[in-house]
Design a protein around this motif. Structure first.
Motif, short mmCIF file in Angstrom:
data_model
loop_
_atom_site.label_atom_id
_atom_site.label_comp_id
_atom_site.label_asym_id
_atom_site.label_seq_id
_atom_site.Cartn_x
_atom_site.Cartn_y
_atom_site.Cartn_z
N SER A 78 66.87 49.78 8.26
CA SER A 78 65.97 50.82 8.75
C SER A 78 66.43 51.44 10.06
O SER A 78 65.95 52.51 10.45
CB SER A 78 64.57 50.23 8.95
N GLY A 79 67.33 50.74 10.77
CA GLY A 79 67.77 51.21 12.08
C GLY A 79 66.76 50.95 13.18
O GLY A 79 66.97 51.32 14.33
N VAL A 80 65.68 50.27 12.86
CA VAL A 80 64.60 50.08 13.83
C VAL A 80 65.07 49.29 15.05
O VAL A 80 64.57 49.50 16.17
CB VAL A 80 63.39 49.39 13.16
N GLU A 87 68.26 56.58 17.38
CA GLU A 87 67.60 57.87 17.21
C GLU A 87 68.45 59.01 17.76
O GLU A 87 68.53 60.09 17.17
CB GLU A 87 66.25 57.84 17.93
N LYS A 88 69.12 58.78 18.88
CA LYS A 88 69.87 59.83 19.56
C LYS A 88 71.24 60.06 18.94
O LYS A 88 71.67 61.22 18.77
CB LYS A 88 70.03 59.45 21.04
N ALA A 89 71.97 59.01 18.64
CA ALA A 89 73.37 59.12 18.20
C ALA A 89 73.46 59.00 16.68
O ALA A 89 73.44 57.89 16.13
CB ALA A 89 74.22 58.05 18.89
N TYR A 121 73.31 48.06 21.16
CA TYR A 121 73.36 49.07 22.21
C TYR A 121 74.78 49.17 22.77
O TYR A 121 75.65 48.37 22.41
CB TYR A 121 72.32 48.74 23.28
N PRO A 122 75.05 50.14 23.64
CA PRO A 122 76.45 50.37 24.05
C PRO A 122 77.12 49.16 24.69
O PRO A 122 78.27 48.85 24.36
CB PRO A 122 76.33 51.53 25.05
#
Length: 216
Positions: A78-80, A87-89, A121-122
């Motif tokens: 889901s990418g949650v 959401e941004k990338a 995250y990054p």
């Protein structure tokens, strides 16, 4: 940048901290998507060059008994768990668990004794076990390689320094889509957060270490 401004930077940010005594080599996000022209993540030749350099460094590090850690980006279907970053990338959709573009880059496969750190995250350090694992291993410094220079490498560099690790970024073993963000971020990391060094410098250092690396 004018010569006067470069001289100003050198006066303000010309400090080198050097390598630590017990380093770890970190390979950041060398995934297949950066090597596939049809993928939004494609980085072209810089990605191939960076991976080739990282593989050479890994061979020397392993021979010296230096721990090697790889990171990968991995999301729920889901990418949650990617929050605002997902959401941004938009290209992060390729990192949903099981997607072929999230596989390792060409010629790269973790050895059984190499730790793989999944992240969302990054930074390789944000919301992962990396910092505590390195500390438990007695590691005092990190050598960073990976993709991309302006994204996950930079974020990991800032967090490595913030966690108290002496940090070296291996310029030859990092890559980005365009030379401008690659060079700008190497410049800034070298100024404020880390020593940016060449592959040759890093290999000379790694080769000088005793082969009997033992954590505290």
């Amino acid at each position: 940048m004018s010569e006067d401004l470069l001289a100003n930077y050198q006066r303000a940010y010309g400090t080198r901290i050097g390598f630590g005594k017990k380093p770890a080599l970190v390979l950041i996000d060398f995934c297949r998507g950066y090597y596939e022209p049809a993928c939004d993540l494609y980085c072209g030749q810089p990605a191939f060059d960076a991976l080739a350099s990282a593989l050479r460094l890994r061979a020397v590090a392993r021979e010296a008994g230096v721990p090697v850690i790889l990171t990968c980006v991995q999301y729920h279907a889901s990418g949650v768990d990617g929050g605002r970053f997902f959401e941004k990338a938009a290209p992060l959709r390729y990192f949903v668990k099981g997607h072929p573009m999230a596989e390792w880059g060409p010629g790269l496969m973790p050895f059984d004794d190499e730790l793989v750190i999944p992240k969302q995250y990054p930074s390789a350090f944000f919301a992962t076990s990396l910092a505590s694992t390195l500390t438990a291993m007695g590691v005092d410094s990190v050598l960073l390689t990976g993709l991309s220079t302006s994204g996950c490498v930079r974020a990991s560099c800032v967090d490595a320094m913030s966690h108290g690790f002496k940090t070296a970024v291996i310029a030859d073993a990092c890559g980005d889509r365009h030379a401008a963000p690659h060079e700008a971020n190497l410049f800034d990391m070298n100024a404020k957060y880390a020593d940016v060094v060449s592959e040759a410098e890093a290999i000379t250092f790694l080769a000088s270490l005793q082969a009997s690396f033992t954590p505290d």
